[in-house]
Design an enzyme around this catalytic site. Structure first.
Site, short mmCIF file in Angstrom:
data_model
loop_
_atom_site.label_atom_id
_atom_site.label_comp_id
_atom_site.label_asym_id
_atom_site.label_seq_id
_atom_site.Cartn_x
_atom_site.Cartn_y
_atom_site.Cartn_z
N ARG A 47 -5.43 24.68 39.19
CA ARG A 47 -5.65 23.65 38.19
C ARG A 47 -5.62 22.27 38.85
O ARG A 47 -5.48 22.16 40.07
CB ARG A 47 -4.60 23.72 37.08
CG ARG A 47 -3.17 23.55 37.54
CD ARG A 47 -2.19 23.89 36.42
NE ARG A 47 -0.80 23.71 36.79
CZ ARG A 47 0.23 24.11 36.04
NH1 ARG A 47 0.01 24.71 34.89
NH2 ARG A 47 1.47 23.92 36.45
N THR A 82 -4.65 18.95 40.51
CA THR A 82 -3.48 18.56 41.31
C THR A 82 -3.48 17.09 41.68
O THR A 82 -2.50 16.59 42.23
CB THR A 82 -3.43 19.37 42.63
OG1 THR A 82 -4.55 19.00 43.44
CG2 THR A 82 -3.42 20.87 42.37
N TRP A 97 -15.45 19.04 51.71
CA TRP A 97 -16.68 19.55 51.10
C TRP A 97 -17.91 19.04 51.84
O TRP A 97 -18.90 19.77 51.98
CB TRP A 97 -16.74 19.17 49.62
CG TRP A 97 -15.88 20.04 48.77
CD1 TRP A 97 -14.75 19.70 48.10
CD2 TRP A 97 -16.09 21.44 48.51
NE1 TRP A 97 -14.23 20.79 47.44
CE2 TRP A 97 -15.03 21.86 47.67
CE3 TRP A 97 -17.05 22.36 48.91
CZ2 TRP A 97 -14.92 23.18 47.22
CZ3 TRP A 97 -16.94 23.69 48.46
CH2 TRP A 97 -15.89 24.07 47.63
N SER A 141 -22.34 26.39 46.73
CA SER A 141 -22.45 25.53 45.56
C SER A 141 -21.80 26.18 44.34
O SER A 141 -21.11 25.52 43.56
CB SER A 141 -23.93 25.23 45.27
OG SER A 141 -24.08 24.52 44.05
N HIS A 170 -18.03 25.92 44.65
CA HIS A 170 -17.63 24.55 44.36
C HIS A 170 -17.62 24.30 42.85
O HIS A 170 -16.69 23.69 42.31
CB HIS A 170 -18.61 23.60 45.06
CG HIS A 170 -18.11 22.19 45.17
ND1 HIS A 170 -18.85 21.18 45.75
CD2 HIS A 170 -16.95 21.60 44.76
CE1 HIS A 170 -18.16 20.06 45.69
NE2 HIS A 170 -17.02 20.28 45.10
N ARG A 180 -18.69 15.92 35.77
CA ARG A 180 -19.05 16.82 36.87
C ARG A 180 -20.33 17.61 36.60
O ARG A 180 -20.97 18.05 37.57
CB ARG A 180 -17.89 17.79 37.14
CG ARG A 180 -16.61 17.09 37.62
CD ARG A 180 -15.45 18.07 37.70
NE ARG A 180 -14.20 17.39 37.97
CZ ARG A 180 -13.66 17.24 39.18
NH1 ARG A 180 -14.28 17.70 40.24
NH2 ARG A 180 -12.49 16.62 39.33
N CYS A 210 -3.90 19.59 50.35
CA CYS A 210 -3.02 19.96 49.24
C CYS A 210 -2.69 21.44 49.34
O CYS A 210 -3.59 22.28 49.43
CB CYS A 210 -3.73 19.66 47.92
SG CYS A 210 -3.11 20.52 46.47
N CYS A 222 -4.23 23.62 46.59
CA CYS A 222 -5.68 23.67 46.75
C CYS A 222 -6.05 24.54 47.95
O CYS A 222 -7.03 25.29 47.92
CB CYS A 222 -6.26 22.27 46.93
SG CYS A 222 -5.83 21.12 45.62
#
Length: 478
Positions: free
Chosen positions: A196, A198, A209, A262, A265, A297, A404, A407
């Site tokens: 979720r 962060t 990325w 993609s 992501h 997004r 993170c 993550c």
């Protein structure tokens, strides 16, 4: 014959009904403001109609459509895969979160300062994580707290892990074990560490990325991705057209590679939008869907038309991993394979649930045909397959550059899961020749790969289910 025709006709009617229903789910606006809560935006009906009804129809490079996947996943797969990932075998994942970034100096702490996991005292030779408590007021401190790993484990769990390892060590392994054998690897309870929001963002996250897309997707540097801030200011539409002209000119295998990344992501972004920190009042965090963050997004206007492409790539990735599960079903159907945790009754129930999911997957009529990949000249196909493998392996190493901890955990798990799916798709002959009552020396999956494979697919299944929820909320707001 009549029964078959009736079943097919019933399936077509079902797909037609849900297809028409689904198209009206997705509505949203092009509001440019940053979100505070899921109720923070106000838009007109006209703006809401500008968006994700474009997410419909047949996907590129395959013969499946969005509506069929929605119905199949949300009603047949998601409820069962969610239960499966709550079973002990699949909820604990062994991972090394301490491996240094192999490509550049670790600068992630500038965005999530001091976010790390300390090991507990060793238990029977296995270092297990220790949970830290953080208090914070600044955005950086908030990111540090939200990105920290909750590594709470019971003594009973710690004892069980030692038993699991003894069992696994007695099996034949014929693939790289990676994190599973690292002395720094630790078991993490995935249910205590959900994927979720962060607060991890900024240059460190963008660099990860950007490196994945720019250096590992078979792309020349002269071709710029849409919305890339480093692209020359020659007009976004011109840059986008140039990129997709280049992409369509690639061979199928390289197009597939880009679409997989993609799609991954997009799936990660959906999870962040669906489990967003809405409020921290009264000392208790409130998590939930943030509609405006979702629009930022994926909205057609906000993303200059890229949102629909991103979401279609998510569906494409779902088909790839679904196909891998279909192909690997015979491996798990053998009596010799058990999902060992030491509790025979639970192990049997877990395998029974997994086999039920495999049986559902076998009923899906529009699987991706991987035989179209790496076909033709054998020497060229072999070279391309190895290049494909090395590019993906490089991406899995980039996950060690994520600053993170939480993550990094989910990034490593999902890339490992996708890597396992690709391994399955490229091992068809070995799977067909599996012995029924003895270990296979031609094809083998480790516990690490199995847990990653199922959880990675569950993440994709959850993303498509969350899209359904966003559609309903957007329709209600409209």
């Amino acid at each position: 014959m009549w029964k078959l025709t009736s079943r097919a006709l019933g399936g077509l009617v079902t797909v037609w009904f849900f297809g028409n229903f689904v198209c009206c789910w997705f509505q949203h606006s092009s509001n440019n403001g940053r979100p505070q809560t899921q109720h923070s935006d106000r838009t007109s009906d006209g703006q809401d109609q500008s968006c994700l009804c474009h997410l419909t129809g047949v996907l590129d490079d395959c013969f499946c459509d969005v509506e069929s996947i929605d119905v199949f996943n949300n009603f047949k797969i998601y409820p069962q895969i969610k239960k499966l990932t709550e079973r002990d075998y699949f909820r604990y994942y062994r991972v090394n979160l301490k491996r240094p970034c192999p490509f550049w100096p670790d600068d992630g702490h500038c965005s999530i300062k001091d976010c790390h996991v300390e090991p507990c005292p060793e238990v029977r030779g296995h270092s297990l994580p220790h949970c830290h408590s953080f208090s914070s007021t600044s955005e950086c401190e908030q990111a540090k707290e939200l990105g920290a790993i909750n590594s709470t484990l019971s003594n009973q769990s710690k004892e069980a892990f030692a038993d699991w390892t003894r069992h696994d060590d007695a099996q034949d392994h014929f693939c790289e074990l990676d994190d599973e054998t690292s002395p720094d690897a630790e078991y993490v309870d995935l249910l205590l560490n959900p994927e979720r929001y962060t607060g991890y963002k900024g240059p460190s996250a963008w660099r990860v990325w950007n490196s994945i897309y720019e250096e590992n997707c078979f792309k020349p540097r002269s071709v710029y991705r849409p919305l890339n801030p480093l692209a020359p200011s020659r007009g976004e539409s011109e840059a986008s057209a140039c990129f997709y002209d280049w992409l369509e000119g690639l061979c199928l295998e390289k197009r597939v590679f880009y679409r997989l990344i993609s799609g991954l992501h997009s799936s990660i972004n959906i999870h962040l939008c669906a489990e967003y920190l809405l409020d921290e009042g009264w000392g208790r965090a409130v998590w939930g869907p943030n509609i405006q963050e979702f629009r930022l997004r994926f909205d057609t206007a906000e993303t200059k038309g890229e949102g629909t492409r991103r979401l279609k790539n998510l569906y494409f990735l779902y088909l790839i991993e679904l196909r891998a599960l279909y192909k690997v079903a015979p491996y798990f159907e053998r009596a010799i394979v058990n999902l060992y945790t030491g509790n025979a009754e639970e192990d049997g129930e877990t395998k029974e649930l997994l086999l039920r999911i495999f049986n559902e997957i076998k009923t899906f009529p529009m699987h991706f045909d991987e035989k179209s990949m790496f076909a033709g000249n054998k020497i060229e196909a072999k070279t391309l397959k190895e290049e494909f493998r090395l590019h993906f392996k490089n991406i899995s190493r980039i996950m060690d550059c994520v600053g993170c901890s939480k993550c990094r955990l989910w990034g490593k798990l999902q890339t490992q899961g996708l890597g396992t799916a690709l391994k399955i798709l490229f091992s068809e002959k070995e799977i067909q020749n599996l012995p029924e009552h003895s270990p296979s020396k031609g094809f083998q999956l480790t516990r690490h790969e199995i847990v990653a494979l199922i959880n990675a697919f569950a993440r994709l299944s959850t993303s498509i289910h969350q899209l359904h929820n966003f559609r309903l909320m957007l329709k209600e707001k409209g």
